[in-house]
Design a protein around this motif. Structure first.
Motif, mmCIF file in Angstrom:
data_model
loop_
_atom_site.group_PDB
_atom_site.id
_atom_site.type_symbol
_atom_site.label_atom_id
_atom_site.label_comp_id
_atom_site.label_asym_id
_atom_site.label_seq_id
_atom_site.Cartn_x
_atom_site.Cartn_y
_atom_site.Cartn_z
ATOM 1 N N THR A 22 122.486 2.079 103.010
ATOM 2 C CA THR A 22 122.499 3.417 103.603
ATOM 3 C C THR A 22 122.975 3.316 105.039
ATOM 4 O OG1 THR A 22 120.607 4.052 102.245
ATOM 5 C CG2 THR A 22 121.104 5.458 104.118
ATOM 6 N N HIS A 49 125.233 6.960 101.283
ATOM 7 C CA HIS A 49 125.142 5.742 100.479
ATOM 8 C C HIS A 49 126.341 4.857 100.802
ATOM 9 C CE1 HIS A 49 123.854 3.249 97.187
ATOM 10 N NE2 HIS A 49 125.067 3.278 96.676
ATOM 11 N N SER A 69 118.365 10.403 97.126
ATOM 12 C CA SER A 69 117.002 10.210 97.611
ATOM 13 C C SER A 69 116.598 11.481 98.344
ATOM 14 C CB SER A 69 116.920 8.997 98.547
ATOM 15 O OG SER A 69 117.555 9.287 99.769
ATOM 16 N N LYS A 70 115.502 11.408 99.075
ATOM 17 C CA LYS A 70 115.024 12.590 99.797
ATOM 18 C C LYS A 70 116.047 13.083 100.819
ATOM 19 C CE LYS A 70 111.287 14.053 102.829
ATOM 20 N NZ LYS A 70 110.077 13.624 103.542
ATOM 21 N N LYS A 72 119.434 11.463 101.200
ATOM 22 C CA LYS A 72 120.821 11.059 100.927
ATOM 23 C C LYS A 72 121.495 11.987 99.928
ATOM 24 C CE LYS A 72 120.898 6.650 99.741
ATOM 25 N NZ LYS A 72 121.288 5.236 99.583
#
Length: 86
Positions: A22, A49, A69-70, A72
């Motif tokens: 990340t 990412h 994700s939360k 990304k």
């Protein structure tokens, strides 16, 4: 059925690569002040990412993707310019 949105792309500078796969990309843009109309430079940070091993200072193009994700929702599409230092 809804229409598929076209994928957005942004160009920015990598400001952090401390996380695994990340990077944080800072994207600068210009926006007029709501009252005085002077052009102001603003910066937004996006978590992206990274499979390409970006370094701090690299200029990269990021593209929208599904939520990974939360925080990304972007991925590094290409490295436009490598940072020569470090």
């Amino acid at each position: 059925m809804t229409e598929a949105r076209r994928r957005q792309f942004k160009v920015g500078r990598v400001v952090s690569n401390k996380m695994q796969k990340t990077v944080v990309v800072a994207v600068d843009y210009l926006k007029p002040h709501p009252l005085y109309r002077k052009i102001i430079r603003r910066t937004s940070k996006f978590h992206a990412h990274d499979e390409q091993q970006c370094r701090i200072g690299d200029i990269v193009r990021i593209g929208e993707t599904r939520p990974l994700s939360k925080t990304k929702r972007w991925e590094v599409v290409e490295i436009i310019k490598r940072n020569e230092e470090a």
